[in-house]
Design a protein around this motif. Sequence first.
Motif, PDB file in Angstrom:
ATOM      1  N   VAL A 140      -3.543 -11.914  -6.198  1.00  0.00           N
ATOM      2  CA  VAL A 140      -2.205 -11.388  -6.470  1.00  0.00           C
ATOM      3  C   VAL A 140      -1.610 -10.728  -5.230  1.00  0.00           C
ATOM      4  N   ILE A 141      -2.399  -9.899  -4.561  1.00  0.00           N
ATOM      5  CA  ILE A 141      -1.926  -9.215  -3.361  1.00  0.00           C
ATOM      6  C   ILE A 141      -1.722 -10.224  -2.227  1.00  0.00           C
ATOM      7  N   ALA A 142      -2.609 -11.217  -2.144  1.00  0.00           N
ATOM      8  CA  ALA A 142      -2.453 -12.271  -1.135  1.00  0.00           C
ATOM      9  C   ALA A 142      -1.156 -13.044  -1.379  1.00  0.00           C
ATOM     10  N   ALA A 143      -0.853 -13.324  -2.647  1.00  0.00           N
ATOM     11  CA  ALA A 143       0.384 -14.039  -2.982  1.00  0.00           C
ATOM     12  C   ALA A 143       1.605 -13.240  -2.549  1.00  0.00           C
ATOM     13  N   ALA A 144       1.563 -11.927  -2.754  1.00  0.00           N
ATOM     14  CA  ALA A 144       2.671 -11.071  -2.321  1.00  0.00           C
ATOM     15  C   ALA A 144       2.833 -11.129  -0.803  1.00  0.00           C
ATOM     16  N   GLU A 145       1.717 -11.137  -0.082  1.00  0.00           N
ATOM     17  CA  GLU A 145       1.759 -11.224   1.387  1.00  0.00           C
ATOM     18  C   GLU A 145       2.358 -12.556   1.833  1.00  0.00           C
ATOM     19  N   VAL A 174       4.839 -21.595  -1.988  1.00  0.00           N
ATOM     20  CA  VAL A 174       4.012 -22.484  -2.812  1.00  0.00           C
ATOM     21  C   VAL A 174       2.546 -22.068  -2.738  1.00  0.00           C
ATOM     22  N   ALA A 175       2.076 -21.674  -1.546  1.00  0.00           N
ATOM     23  CA  ALA A 175       0.693 -21.186  -1.397  1.00  0.00           C
ATOM     24  C   ALA A 175       0.463 -19.965  -2.281  1.00  0.00           C
ATOM     25  N   ALA A 176       1.466 -19.107  -2.375  1.00  0.00           N
ATOM     26  CA  ALA A 176       1.362 -17.923  -3.233  1.00  0.00           C
ATOM     27  C   ALA A 176       1.233 -18.328  -4.700  1.00  0.00           C
ATOM     28  N   ILE A 177       2.041 -19.295  -5.120  1.00  0.00           N
ATOM     29  CA  ILE A 177       2.008 -19.750  -6.511  1.00  0.00           C
ATOM     30  C   ILE A 177       0.653 -20.382  -6.837  1.00  0.00           C
ATOM     31  N   LEU A 178       0.137 -21.205  -5.934  1.00  0.00           N
ATOM     32  CA  LEU A 178      -1.159 -21.852  -6.159  1.00  0.00           C
ATOM     33  C   LEU A 178      -2.295 -20.837  -6.166  1.00  0.00           C
ATOM     34  N   ALA A 179      -2.185 -19.808  -5.337  1.00  0.00           N
ATOM     35  CA  ALA A 179      -3.212 -18.764  -5.323  1.00  0.00           C
ATOM     36  C   ALA A 179      -3.288 -18.081  -6.686  1.00  0.00           C
ATOM     37  N   LEU A 180      -2.139 -17.821  -7.270  1.00  0.00           N
ATOM     38  CA  LEU A 180      -2.107 -17.189  -8.589  1.00  0.00           C
ATOM     39  C   LEU A 180      -2.606 -18.147  -9.670  1.00  0.00           C
ATOM     40  N   TYR A 181      -2.261 -19.414  -9.543  1.00  0.00           N
ATOM     41  CA  TYR A 181      -2.603 -20.390 -10.584  1.00  0.00           C
ATOM     42  C   TYR A 181      -4.086 -20.743 -10.579  1.00  0.00           C
ATOM     43  N   PHE A 182      -4.642 -20.989  -9.402  1.00  0.00           N
ATOM     44  CA  PHE A 182      -6.028 -21.445  -9.317  1.00  0.00           C
ATOM     45  C   PHE A 182      -7.043 -20.316  -9.164  1.00  0.00           C
ATOM     46  N   LYS A 183      -6.619 -19.182  -8.620  1.00  0.00           N
ATOM     47  CA  LYS A 183      -7.572 -18.106  -8.357  1.00  0.00           C
ATOM     48  C   LYS A 183      -7.429 -16.921  -9.304  1.00  0.00           C
ATOM     49  N   GLY A 184      -6.424 -16.966 -10.174  1.00  0.00           N
ATOM     50  CA  GLY A 184      -6.303 -15.935 -11.196  1.00  0.00           C
ATOM     51  C   GLY A 184      -5.335 -14.824 -10.826  1.00  0.00           C
ATOM     52  N   MET A 185      -5.189 -13.901 -11.755  1.00  0.00           N
ATOM     53  CA  MET A 185      -4.235 -12.799 -11.614  1.00  0.00           C
ATOM     54  C   MET A 185      -4.946 -11.453 -11.479  1.00  0.00           C
ATOM     55  N   ASN A 186      -6.200 -11.501 -11.060  1.00  0.00           N
ATOM     56  CA  ASN A 186      -6.973 -10.261 -11.001  1.00  0.00           C
ATOM     57  C   ASN A 186      -6.624  -9.426  -9.776  1.00  0.00           C
ATOM     58  N   ILE A 187      -6.638  -8.117  -9.968  1.00  0.00           N
ATOM     59  CA  ILE A 187      -6.432  -7.148  -8.885  1.00  0.00           C
ATOM     60  C   ILE A 187      -7.640  -6.215  -8.879  1.00  0.00           C
ATOM     61  N   ASN A 188      -8.433  -6.306  -7.838  1.00  0.00           N
ATOM     62  CA  ASN A 188      -9.648  -5.501  -7.779  1.00  0.00           C
ATOM     63  C   ASN A 188      -9.416  -4.118  -7.188  1.00  0.00           C
ATOM     64  N   SER A 189      -8.475  -4.021  -6.274  1.00  0.00           N
ATOM     65  CA  SER A 189      -8.194  -2.736  -5.637  1.00  0.00           C
ATOM     66  C   SER A 189      -6.689  -2.571  -5.478  1.00  0.00           C
ATOM     67  N   LYS A 190      -6.123  -1.651  -6.237  1.00  0.00           N
ATOM     68  CA  LYS A 190      -4.680  -1.419  -6.171  1.00  0.00           C
ATOM     69  C   LYS A 190      -4.263  -0.834  -4.826  1.00  0.00           C
ATOM     70  N   LYS A 191      -5.205  -0.221  -4.129  1.00  0.00           N
ATOM     71  CA  LYS A 191      -4.887   0.365  -2.822  1.00  0.00           C
ATOM     72  C   LYS A 191      -4.455  -0.697  -1.814  1.00  0.00           C
TER      73      LYS A 191
END
Length: 299
Positions: A114-119, A144-161
């Motif tokens: 999720v954070i990678a997609a935002a970046e 598109v890379a951001a969308i695929l990251a969310l779709y294939f790698k999930g919506m998990n956030i391990n560290s909000k920091k």
Amino acid sequence: MVQYCRKCGKELDDDAEFCDSCGFDLNTNPTNEENKSEISQSNENKSVETKNDKNEFKNKLPLILAIIAIVVGVGEGLGTPMLMGWTSIMSSMAIAIIGGLIGIYLMEKMNEPVIAAAEFIITGVLVYMFIGRFGEISAVLFIVAAILALYFKGMNINSKKLWAIPILTFVLIFVLLIAGGALYQVNSENSIAVGNVTQNITDGGFGYYSGDVSGDIRVDSSFDYLEVTVNYYDDDGKVIASTIGWNELHPDSGKTYKFKGTYFNEQAPKTAEIKVVDSAKSKTPFYTENITIVTSSGV
């Protein structure tokens, strides 16, 4: 003749066709059964391997697309015309590389899709803001890379920091842009002088007005590109003609150049505006001068 069950080993009558213990069909060819079992197991293994290969490719697809976006971003920057400004071009390429690599690290090493997609999204938007339509492809690829990251790698956030990374990327770029732009603007304004401005707009007597506004521009600093634009206005302040009076890649510091903004229109201009800019998209000129046009008769 005594026979034994090939499956459980129980002693059976010589004319028995089925094992009365496990029910095994004694007429079945063991070799065929083993072959069928091996073929079935082989097909299952191949199916699992194919499925694993597909899953692995899907998992790597966001990474592949992000890398392509970085390469395309650099290529688009190198292919952007110099009139967009060398600072903007270099900034867009730096953002594509740094922002893309940060996004990849967050996605692959930190497992933060999720954070990678935002970046990735911020990187694409910034590239487009710096070089506009010349950065459209890389901007789209990052999104598109951001969308695929969310779709294939999930919506998990391990560290909000870690949300601080894309936020700081956005804020830092704009702070540097504003500070650097302000300093560049001041230095550039002090390095340009326009003089000897003359006008020569005449009524040719055939329903058209023609002529020019001309002058000198002295450059006392290094620029990648400079342009003098002359805009002509009517009584209502509407632009009725616009022309480039002079432009130069890497003009020589300490040199004076001539500019001439030609005019040819059915309507007589009332005023003219002389602007000096360093790119086609510049909204803050280094120099501006407005003059009133006095039309003479050429008949």
